[in-house]
Design a protein around this motif. Structure first.
Motif, PDB file in Angstrom:
ATOM      1  N   MET A 168       0.821  -1.189   0.000  1.00 57.10           N
ATOM      2  CA  MET A 168       0.000   0.000   0.000  1.00 57.10           C
ATOM      3  C   MET A 168       0.869   1.259   0.000  1.00 57.10           C
ATOM      4  SD  MET A 168      -2.927   1.378   0.000  1.00 57.10           S
ATOM      5  CE  MET A 168      -4.438   1.523   0.859  1.00 57.10           C
ATOM      6  N   PHE A 169       1.987   1.233   0.719  1.00 58.52           N
ATOM      7  CA  PHE A 169       2.849   2.399   0.805  1.00 58.52           C
ATOM      8  C   PHE A 169       3.375   2.816  -0.563  1.00 58.52           C
ATOM      9  CE2 PHE A 169       7.203   4.033   0.907  1.00 58.52           C
ATOM     10  CZ  PHE A 169       6.961   5.261   1.525  1.00 58.52           C
ATOM     11  N   TRP A 170       3.838   1.867  -1.361  1.00 60.74           N
ATOM     12  CA  TRP A 170       4.431   2.192  -2.647  1.00 60.74           C
ATOM     13  C   TRP A 170       3.404   2.785  -3.607  1.00 60.74           C
ATOM     14  CZ3 TRP A 170       9.317   2.816  -2.437  1.00 60.74           C
ATOM     15  CH2 TRP A 170      10.066   2.082  -1.529  1.00 60.74           C
ATOM     16  N   PHE A 171       2.197   2.265  -3.552  1.00 58.04           N
ATOM     17  CA  PHE A 171       1.128   2.826  -4.382  1.00 58.04           C
ATOM     18  C   PHE A 171       0.840   4.267  -3.980  1.00 58.04           C
ATOM     19  CE2 PHE A 171      -3.399   3.730  -4.975  1.00 58.04           C
ATOM     20  CZ  PHE A 171      -3.468   3.639  -6.357  1.00 58.04           C
ATOM     21  N   MET A 172       0.747   4.525  -2.691  1.00 59.89           N
ATOM     22  CA  MET A 172       0.458   5.875  -2.214  1.00 59.89           C
ATOM     23  C   MET A 172       1.624   6.821  -2.527  1.00 59.89           C
ATOM     24  SD  MET A 172      -2.589   5.746  -1.229  1.00 59.89           S
ATOM     25  CE  MET A 172      -2.800   7.324  -0.439  1.00 59.89           C
ATOM     26  N   LEU A 173       2.841   6.330  -2.444  1.00 58.59           N
ATOM     27  CA  LEU A 173       3.994   7.151  -2.802  1.00 58.59           C
ATOM     28  C   LEU A 173       3.920   7.542  -4.282  1.00 58.59           C
ATOM     29  CD1 LEU A 173       6.748   8.444  -2.159  1.00 58.59           C
ATOM     30  CD2 LEU A 173       7.782   6.244  -2.737  1.00 58.59           C
ATOM     31  N   LEU A 174       3.582   6.584  -5.126  1.00 62.70           N
ATOM     32  CA  LEU A 174       3.427   6.866  -6.555  1.00 62.70           C
ATOM     33  C   LEU A 174       2.329   7.902  -6.784  1.00 62.70           C
ATOM     34  CD1 LEU A 174       4.247   6.201  -9.448  1.00 62.70           C
ATOM     35  CD2 LEU A 174       2.535   4.390  -9.421  1.00 62.70           C
ATOM     36  N   MET A 175       1.224   7.772  -6.081  1.00 60.20           N
ATOM     37  CA  MET A 175       0.128   8.739  -6.204  1.00 60.20           C
ATOM     38  C   MET A 175       0.562  10.131  -5.728  1.00 60.20           C
ATOM     39  SD  MET A 175      -2.386   7.195  -7.613  1.00 60.20           S
ATOM     40  CE  MET A 175      -1.188   6.272  -8.532  1.00 60.20           C
ATOM     41  N   ASN A 176       1.369  10.170  -4.674  1.00 63.93           N
ATOM     42  CA  ASN A 176       1.865  11.449  -4.166  1.00 63.93           C
ATOM     43  C   ASN A 176       2.817  12.126  -5.148  1.00 63.93           C
ATOM     44  OD1 ASN A 176       0.418  11.209  -1.801  1.00 63.93           O
ATOM     45  ND2 ASN A 176       2.118  10.354  -0.646  1.00 63.93           N
ATOM     46  N   LEU A 177       3.398  11.351  -6.046  1.00 67.74           N
ATOM     47  CA  LEU A 177       4.346  11.910  -7.016  1.00 67.74           C
ATOM     48  C   LEU A 177       3.702  12.272  -8.350  1.00 67.74           C
ATOM     49  CD1 LEU A 177       7.449   9.661  -6.348  1.00 67.74           C
ATOM     50  CD2 LEU A 177       7.085  12.043  -5.656  1.00 67.74           C
ATOM     51  N   LEU A 178       2.417  11.990  -8.525  1.00 69.39           N
ATOM     52  CA  LEU A 178       1.763  12.283  -9.801  1.00 69.39           C
ATOM     53  C   LEU A 178       1.740  13.777 -10.112  1.00 69.39           C
ATOM     54  CD1 LEU A 178      -1.267   9.847 -10.121  1.00 69.39           C
ATOM     55  CD2 LEU A 178       0.799   9.950 -11.494  1.00 69.39           C
ATOM     56  N   ILE A 179       1.324  14.601  -9.173  1.00 68.42           N
ATOM     57  CA  ILE A 179       1.256  16.039  -9.420  1.00 68.42           C
ATOM     58  C   ILE A 179       2.643  16.612  -9.702  1.00 68.42           C
ATOM     59  CG2 ILE A 179       0.742  18.282  -8.363  1.00 68.42           C
ATOM     60  CD1 ILE A 179      -1.780  17.024  -7.194  1.00 68.42           C
ATOM     61  N   PRO A 180       3.662  16.301  -8.891  1.00 70.50           N
ATOM     62  CA  PRO A 180       4.992  16.830  -9.241  1.00 70.50           C
ATOM     63  C   PRO A 180       5.483  16.367 -10.615  1.00 70.50           C
ATOM     64  CG  PRO A 180       4.992  16.100  -6.970  1.00 70.50           C
ATOM     65  CD  PRO A 180       3.691  15.659  -7.567  1.00 70.50           C
ATOM     66  N   LEU A 181       5.220  15.114 -10.978  1.00 73.96           N
ATOM     67  CA  LEU A 181       5.656  14.620 -12.289  1.00 73.96           C
ATOM     68  C   LEU A 181       4.936  15.343 -13.425  1.00 73.96           C
ATOM     69  CD1 LEU A 181       6.010  10.782 -11.634  1.00 73.96           C
ATOM     70  CD2 LEU A 181       7.831  12.448 -12.009  1.00 73.96           C
ATOM     71  N   VAL A 182       3.641  15.558 -13.273  1.00 72.60           N
ATOM     72  CA  VAL A 182       2.885  16.291 -14.288  1.00 72.60           C
ATOM     73  C   VAL A 182       3.390  17.728 -14.388  1.00 72.60           C
ATOM     74  CG1 VAL A 182       0.604  17.231 -14.839  1.00 72.60           C
ATOM     75  CG2 VAL A 182       0.831  14.840 -14.196  1.00 72.60           C
ATOM     76  N   MET A 183       3.691  18.333 -13.244  1.00 67.62           N
ATOM     77  CA  MET A 183       4.219  19.701 -13.261  1.00 67.62           C
ATOM     78  C   MET A 183       5.556  19.763 -13.994  1.00 67.62           C
ATOM     79  SD  MET A 183       3.207  21.133  -9.478  1.00 67.62           S
ATOM     80  CE  MET A 183       3.922  22.759  -9.716  1.00 67.62           C
ATOM     81  N   ILE A 184       6.423  18.804 -13.750  1.00 66.33           N
ATOM     82  CA  ILE A 184       7.729  18.786 -14.418  1.00 66.33           C
ATOM     83  C   ILE A 184       7.558  18.615 -15.924  1.00 66.33           C
ATOM     84  CG2 ILE A 184       9.865  17.456 -14.701  1.00 66.33           C
ATOM     85  CD1 ILE A 184       9.621  16.853 -11.634  1.00 66.33           C
ATOM     86  N   LEU A 185       6.745  17.649 -16.336  1.00 63.59           N
ATOM     87  CA  LEU A 185       6.561  17.384 -17.762  1.00 63.59           C
ATOM     88  C   LEU A 185       5.875  18.539 -18.472  1.00 63.59           C
ATOM     89  CD1 LEU A 185       5.562  13.612 -17.620  1.00 63.59           C
ATOM     90  CD2 LEU A 185       7.761  14.608 -18.282  1.00 63.59           C
TER      91      LEU A 185
END
Length: 114
Positions: free
Chosen positions: A1-18
């Protein structure tokens, strides 16, 4: 569960970077009513449109990297409470995104008036 939530927490920063990379480098030859940084000030002229989209791209690229690092650190610190911690992280990310809008609007007002 932790890894999935970590990935979800990184979606907005990744979209912002791209999106930041895209808007910093995009050749915006006309004002697009569907895609881009669209506000009354930014759509007032082609020069304002290009300026605001490049500036937003620059801010999103920079802030995206910072948010990504902070999100990873906070996710690790809040590992035992990741479900609730993710809400806190998401709220912080949204605040930063709205802050970039404020910064771009301030720069548009300073450069183009109104």
């Amino acid at each position: 569960m932790f890894w999935f939530m970590l990935l979800m927490n990184l979606l907005i920063p990744l979209v912002m970077i791209l999106m930041g990379i895209y808007f910093k480098k995009a050749k915006l030859s006309e004002i697009n009513p569907l895609f881009g940084y669209r506000t009354r000030r930014s759509m007032a002229s082609l020069e304002a449109w290009q300026f605001s989209n490049r500036l937003m791209g620059s801010y999103w690229f920079q802030f995206g990297w910072g948010l990504g690092a902070i999100s990873i650190i906070l996710s690790l610190l809040l590992k035992d409470q990741i479900e609730y911690g993710s809400l806190f992280i998401l709220f912080g990310q949204m605040c930063v995104m709205f802050y970039t809008i404020y910064l771009v609007e301030k720069a548009l007002k300073r450069k183009f008036g109104n």
